[in-house]
Write an enzyme that holds these catalytic residues in place. Sequence first.
Site, mmCIF file in Angstrom:
data_model
loop_
_atom_site.group_PDB
_atom_site.id
_atom_site.type_symbol
_atom_site.label_atom_id
_atom_site.label_comp_id
_atom_site.label_asym_id
_atom_site.label_seq_id
_atom_site.Cartn_x
_atom_site.Cartn_y
_atom_site.Cartn_z
ATOM 1 N N CYS A 134 33.341 3.446 -16.890
ATOM 2 C CA CYS A 134 32.898 4.926 -17.434
ATOM 3 C C CYS A 134 33.881 4.799 -18.813
ATOM 4 O O CYS A 134 33.170 5.656 -19.610
ATOM 5 C CB CYS A 134 33.613 5.831 -16.466
ATOM 6 S SG CYS A 134 35.394 5.496 -15.969
ATOM 7 N N HIS A 350 38.746 9.013 -14.624
ATOM 8 C CA HIS A 350 37.556 8.993 -15.077
ATOM 9 C C HIS A 350 37.126 9.483 -16.455
ATOM 10 O O HIS A 350 37.896 10.516 -16.853
ATOM 11 C CB HIS A 350 36.746 9.805 -14.079
ATOM 12 C CG HIS A 350 35.165 9.683 -13.975
ATOM 13 N ND1 HIS A 350 34.547 8.622 -14.391
ATOM 14 C CD2 HIS A 350 34.220 10.818 -14.160
ATOM 15 C CE1 HIS A 350 33.230 8.799 -14.365
ATOM 16 N NE2 HIS A 350 32.980 9.887 -14.276
#
Length: 425
Positions: A134, A350
């Site tokens: 990510c 994230h």
Amino acid sequence: MDESNNETLFVRTNKSFIENSIDDSHGNQFKQQFINNKIDLEITDIHNEDKNDDDDDAEVLDDIQCRSINQNNFIDCMEFETIPIDHDTANLKRILFGNAALSIGPEWLHQYFEFDAINSQLWYGLVQHKGGPCGVLASIQAFLCAEFFHWNRVENIQNVKDLHRYRNECLSKAIGNILWQIKRKDQSVIIAIESQQKILDETKDFRFDNITERLRIGRFESKKKLIDFLCQIFKHSNKNIGCVSFVYSCILTRGIEEIQHDYDPGSIQALLTPETLLCSQELVNLCLIGCAVSNVFDNNLKCDELVLQGVKKQSKIGFLTLYEYGGGAKVGSCYKSPKLPIFVILSEDHFTVLFAKDKINDDNHHQIELYYYDGLMNQENEIHLTIDTQSCAIHDDKHRSPLECVIQTKWPDCHINWNDSNRLF
């Protein structure tokens, strides 16, 4: 007219709203309706479930003969020279994963740069398949948003083929700009391309991983030639450069020794966290500002006998983190006030992207229109946030979204209107 052969594409720009009825058997028929002015671009593409990904990729090729040649022949016939990887160069795997004998998991192995092909509102978004890469995808997405909304804003797109071409052109520029920013003075950009043929043999210190042993290496002294090369690559296929080969290109361009000098002493041994294979802050910094420093504060900080390196100058793309809200990090003004209103967001391990489609001026505008994108979340709609910097928010930590906490590290006590989007927890 057979409806199964039709696709409908709606394009809304600041000039027009165009409905294109594309009929393979009857040619293209275009009906144009001028309605209210819009700055954003919205594409509605009716997804044909009967088509496979290979057919979709083939549609964007100008030269139909490219469909019948494999990746090796394509790379060989390009005007840009590449050379096969050798075992010494393959050691770059060690600085990414910590061990050149490790295999590469599916979260990295199969992650290429693919745009959302279903949701019309999210035409600009790269899709992430599994957790892990990510940080890389968010960094490229941020530079893509710079191209789409600030540097290379589209004026008119009339069909699906034009959309593919435009997105691939912007993807080439985004990756080219990241690599060019990493490039040191008087050095070249070095790029790793995935071919189909195995080049290296296995040794006890190097095991096949289905990418590293297939790499070819290109070297570029000119930014224009680099972007032209990337355009040719993505025009042919999106399977020649993926997350792993992109990070390899970043490492080769910066140089292994230079990257190790960027780190804080004793900080990390690899650019991915050993247990989870998530992107480290060093890797995200390498993508965003061109060097793999370990911190996000401004300049350097002397701590006892150690010098901790931070961000030296105003970045093009910003960075915000939930860790600052919790007191675990300090983001400096170089990242917090970037040249463009685009931010990579770190929240709960994230990385995602928060961006404005237009320039903003904190001194003159107290309402800021932002958009949030998470390539892993399977968003159903565009998430549009209105930030009011002059209205104080009512703090209720039990009902606050982590994203709201991150945003308020940049605009303290601002009021955040989700504009009918579901608040993210």
